[in-house]
Design an enzyme around this catalytic site. Structure first.
Site, short mmCIF file in Angstrom:
data_model
loop_
_atom_site.label_atom_id
_atom_site.label_comp_id
_atom_site.label_asym_id
_atom_site.label_seq_id
_atom_site.Cartn_x
_atom_site.Cartn_y
_atom_site.Cartn_z
N GLU A 136 10.81 6.81 1.44
CA GLU A 136 11.45 6.29 0.23
C GLU A 136 12.31 7.34 -0.47
OE1 GLU A 136 8.16 4.85 -2.07
OE2 GLU A 136 7.67 3.29 -0.62
N ALA A 185 0.83 -1.20 0.00
CA ALA A 185 0.00 0.00 0.00
C ALA A 185 0.87 1.25 0.00
CB ALA A 185 -0.94 -0.03 1.21
N ARG A 186 1.04 1.85 1.15
CA ARG A 186 1.93 2.99 1.36
C ARG A 186 2.71 2.76 2.64
NH1 ARG A 186 1.60 4.27 -3.20
NH2 ARG A 186 0.96 6.25 -4.10
N HIS A 227 9.41 -0.47 -4.19
CA HIS A 227 8.14 0.15 -4.58
C HIS A 227 7.89 -0.06 -6.08
CE1 HIS A 227 5.12 3.62 -3.66
NE2 HIS A 227 4.60 2.72 -4.49
#
Length: 327
Positions: free
Chosen positions: A254, A224-225, A272
């Site tokens: 990130e 997700a995040r 990611h």
């Protein structure tokens, strides 16, 4: 005269070529923009979004086209106040994100990376590995039951996994129980996959209490995040043995990843890249192009988060872009 647009993140070469042919494209390098520049659209990614200082520097901005589904890096309240349309590439990357969620789960549960290293290091026959964990029939909890969560559930059911979920509301999904308490869901799960939207409303939704409920035999997967999980609490739980395993495609800051995570054999890491396939990135880019074209042609946006209120100004149309060939 071609409209000026700002490209914040690089895209597929064919997509950038199409943008260059139809618009005056300015490529942002995290530097102040030239004064007097009249940028009417921004093309960006979900990770960078549009920083507030950049939005403030673009008084003529009409459209933010996001190459992704995350909107947490865009100030939607300010965009709405300024009547700036926002689009995403929903309905395109669902399968890839769900596929990677399953791949991360399989890699972590079956210890694929330690096994790979053992073979590569010529230790097979000289050094063994602990037994891995079985995936088929395991109990899976899904955090966030949007399109990605439901796609994960369908895949998990093919593995005969017992699936339950936590979401903002009960979706009454046949055969998949809704658990309104996230700690309870974690406590009854062998694997917890996070597929919830990012943003302030979900920040640290998966905190120490949820991680502890998942326990020393549990696996936490995040596609997700990074903000949805309390990363500091996650690292501490893995170090203390209060959580068994983790598999992560996203992180809090990130591209910086805690060094502690890099050193753990019970953690699988990815940069990611859930939607990073040729087919999906091409389709995402085409949808970005189509949304930008629709905006400047005065026709409805294809995948808006919200569209601007109708304007009394005459439509300044542009020729439609040709659709890229399907793969």
């Amino acid at each position: 005269m071609k409209p000026d647009i700002l490209l914040v993140e690089p895209m597929m070469p064919a997509i950038e070529k199409a943008l260059d042919e139809a618009y005056v494209v300015h490529r942002w390098a995290n530097q102040p923009l030239s004064s007097g520049l009249s940028v009417r659209a921004v093309v960006t990614g979900g990770g960078t979004g549009v920083p507030r200082q950049l939005m403030d520097a673009l008084p003529d901005l009409e459209l933010i086209a996001i190459n992704g589904i995350g909107t947490d890096a865009v100030d939607l309240v300010e965009a709405s106040r300024r009547n700036i349309a926002v689009t995403v590439t929903r309905d395109v990357l669902t399968d890839d994100v769900a596929d990677l969620g399953m791949a991360l789960m399989l890699a972590a549960m079956r210890d694929l990376l330690p096994g790979d290293r053992l073979v590569r290091d010529n230790l097979w026959g000289r050094q063994g590995l602990p037994l891995a964990r079985k995936v088929s029939g395991a109990r899976l909890g899904i955090v966030g039951m949007g399109q990605v969560g439901q796609a994960i559930a369908r895949r998990a059911q093919a593995f005969a996994m017992r699936v339950a979920y936590f979401s903002r509301r009960d979706l009454a999904l046949p055969g998949i129980p809704f658990i309104p308490d996230l700690v309870q869901l974690a406590n009854q799960s062998d694997v917890l996959i996070v597929a919830a939207s990012g943003g302030a409303q979900s920040r640290h939704l998966v905190g120490r209490n949820v991680i502890d409920a998942l326990g020393p035999e549990g696996l936490l997967v995040n596609v997700a995040r990074g903000s949805v999980i309390d990363e500091e609490a996650l690292v501490e739980a893995l170090q203390d043995g209060r959580l068994g395993r983790a598999a992560l495609d996203v992180f809090a800051d990130e591209p910086r990843v805690p060094d502690a995570l890099k050193s753990m054999d019970n953690v699988v890491l990815q940069p990611h890249r859930a939607s990073a396939t040729i087919e999906t990135r091409t389709a995402m880019g085409q949808l970005v192009l189509d949304n930008v074209t629709a905006h400047f042609s005065g026709v409805p946006l294809l995948t808006p988060v919200f569209a601007p209120a109708p304007s009394a100004d005459p439509v300044r149309s542009q020729p439609a872009l040709e659709t890229l060939p399907a793969r």
